[in-house]
Design a protein around this motif. Structure first.
Motif, PDB file in Angstrom:
ATOM      1  N   TYR A 148       0.844  -1.190   0.000  1.00  0.00           N
ATOM      2  CA  TYR A 148       0.000   0.000   0.000  1.00  0.00           C
ATOM      3  C   TYR A 148       0.882   1.242   0.000  1.00  0.00           C
ATOM      4  O   TYR A 148       1.957   1.248   0.593  1.00  0.00           O
ATOM      5  N   LYS A 206      -7.425   9.806  -3.371  1.00  0.00           N
ATOM      6  CA  LYS A 206      -6.177   9.071  -3.180  1.00  0.00           C
ATOM      7  C   LYS A 206      -5.417   9.587  -1.964  1.00  0.00           C
ATOM      8  O   LYS A 206      -4.865   8.807  -1.181  1.00  0.00           O
ATOM      9  N   ALA A 234      -6.953   8.421   1.213  1.00  0.00           N
ATOM     10  CA  ALA A 234      -6.609   7.030   1.508  1.00  0.00           C
ATOM     11  C   ALA A 234      -5.205   6.896   2.083  1.00  0.00           C
ATOM     12  O   ALA A 234      -4.919   5.966   2.840  1.00  0.00           O
ATOM     13  N   CYS A 280     -11.169   9.856   5.686  1.00  0.00           N
ATOM     14  CA  CYS A 280      -9.828   9.337   6.008  1.00  0.00           C
ATOM     15  C   CYS A 280      -9.968   8.133   6.942  1.00  0.00           C
ATOM     16  O   CYS A 280      -9.976   8.291   8.174  1.00  0.00           O
ATOM     17  N   ARG A 281     -10.074   6.967   6.376  1.00  0.00           N
ATOM     18  CA  ARG A 281     -10.340   5.774   7.172  1.00  0.00           C
ATOM     19  C   ARG A 281      -9.119   5.277   7.940  1.00  0.00           C
ATOM     20  O   ARG A 281      -9.248   4.507   8.887  1.00  0.00           O
TER      21      ARG A 281
END
Length: 459
Positions: free
Chosen positions: A18, A33, A36, A62-63
């Motif tokens: 990631y 993006k 993330a 914004c997880r």
């Protein structure tokens, strides 16, 4: 508190395929993006104009958010903190110093719903009560940094829970909490064979409050991880509180006791027991300390790098000379220490080559000759503050000084003298020329006339 403490490394279990996560500073993520990838949002500048509603929308997007610094969001309220506790499952740090619309309601929700935090800064205007502070200490076992400064309602009851349950703390700020007394701090077990000192005349009886009737805080563990402790402005604590803190936190690196007006040299004797672990010490505005206490600290704490003695009016050249012997001293503050003379400045120039920042504002007995000697001998000096020193008002020196703050009144602007960076070298060259001109004038037996430019003409 330094926001860089919130910049953590990636988790060991994070997927290496990631994209690398990052912090967004004084702005919001620009696209999906970036949301993330964002791991932390830092908004510490109010001029950005970022509002609470904008922060709320980013929280949902914004997880992978783990840290939030929201000191620059003026309208931040309980609403955002409650949504943060319910939405972000990986939160590790939160800084909301000075957010006056945040209350106990949202902090208790944070304690209930959020995972164990490691960093929490809720001082500087966030009004918390004892039940909330106790809940923080008992619920977050991984807490490493905690800021409770300027808490008008915080008492010894909750602070005792912090000492008892938050055993991983590395940084703790209790500055300017006006209700704190000695009962809020660990108790030092006194020597059994030592007889108590008798007073010449007993003090009149004074009714005790329920806080003063608390039993001494006896702890079986020591805070071996504690490195930074800020007790500034606690006017009700005495030497006994400092003695207990030093016993409980034996490896403190930074200690601030500024504004603790009830302390004496006995407190400094306790501080000296920290020895080589102590590197930064703030003793500003403690009126009762003398040369004896400062000399004891300088002799035992030989790794000191920064010492602040501003407004300690009883100190003399003896204390400064003892501090000058510290091999790693880089910063020394002697603002409004009126008994400091040229002897101390000459000694600093000859024996403290590591000194980088020296603050001598309003030390009236210092001459320009001793300052010249200091900056010639000390090539590491990066900042010299001599605001209000009569000798520094000599014509020609003002052009080497930094500009005064615009908000200052005219009379203070006139005496503002702060030399830094390249200007210190230019000032030294100017004073070298003036010394040469003075010697030429004496050789020719003519009166010396000070100049404000760099010319070598005698008249």
């Amino acid at each position: 508190m330094d926001t860089t403490a919130l910049d953590w490394e990636l988790d060991a279990g994070w997927d290496p395929g990631y994209p690398e996560l990052k912090h967004v500073v004084n702005r919001l993520p620009a696209n999906f993006k970036e949301r993330a990838m964002t791991r932390g949002i830092i908004v510490d500048d109010p001029s950005t104009g970022i509002t609470e509603s904008q922060i709320l929308s980013e929280i949902y997007g914004c997880r992978k958010l783990q840290s939030l610094v929201l000191t620059g969001v003026r309208d931040l309220s309980d609403r955002t903190i409650i949504e943060l506790a319910r939405t972000v499952g990986g939160l590790r740090g939160l800084q909301i110093n000075g957010c006056k619309y945040v209350s106990d309601v949202s902090i208790l929700e944070l304690v209930t719903k959020a995972p164990p935090l490691e960093y929490l800064y809720v001082g500087g205007g966030v009004v918390l009560t004892d039940p909330t502070v106790s809940a923080i200490a008992k619920t977050f076992p991984k807490l490493q940094e905690l800021d409770l400064s300027e808490g008008p309602l915080i008492t010894a009851v909750s602070v005792r829970d912090v000492w008892s349950f938050s055993r991983r703390l590395r940084c703790l700020s209790l500055a300017r909490c006006p209700q704190l007394t000695d009962t809020a701090f660990p108790y030092r077990v006194k020597d059994r064979g030592k007889k108590p000192e008798t007073e010449d005349k007993p003090l009149p009886h004074r009714p005790l409050t329920w806080i003063e009737q608390l039993e001494p805080l006896m702890l079986r563990h020591t805070a071996v991880d504690m490195r930074v402790l800020d007790l500034s402005g606690l006017t009700k604590i005495t030497d006994e509180a400092v003695a207990g803190v030093v016993v409980h936190c034996p490896v403190l690196d930074q200690l601030s006791l500024a504004g603790c007006t009830s302390l004496t040299d006995n407190a400094l004797e306790s501080v000296s027991k920290l020895g080589v672990s102590l590197s930064r010490l703030n003793l500003a505005r403690i009126p009762h300390i003398t040369d004896s206490g400062v000399m004891k600290v300088a002799q035992e704490c030989i790794e000191l790098r920064s010492v602040d003695l501003a407004f300690c009016r009883q100190l003399t050249d003896l204390a400064v000379m003892e501090l000058a012997g510290l091999q790693k001293l880089t910063r020394l503050v002697l603002v409004r220490v009126p008994k400091v003379t040229d002897n101390a400045i000459y000694f600093l120039g000859d024996h403290t080559p590591t000194l980088e920042r020296l603050h001598l504002s309003y030390c009236d007995r210092i001459s320009l000759k001793s300052l010249h000697h200091l900056i010639r001998r000390n090539r590491q000096l990066k900042q010299l503050t001599v605001t209000g020193v009569p000798a520094a008002r000599r014509k020609g020196l003002g052009r080497f000084s930094e500009p005064p703050p615009e908000r200052w009144p005219d009379d203070q602007k006139a005496v503002f003298r702060v030399f830094s960076g390249e200007n210190i070298g230019k000032l030294c060259q100017f004073l070298d020329k003036e010394k040469a001109r003075r010697q030429q004038a004496e050789a020719k037996n003519i009166p010396f006339v000070a100049r404000s430019d760099d010319r070598m003409d005698l008249y």
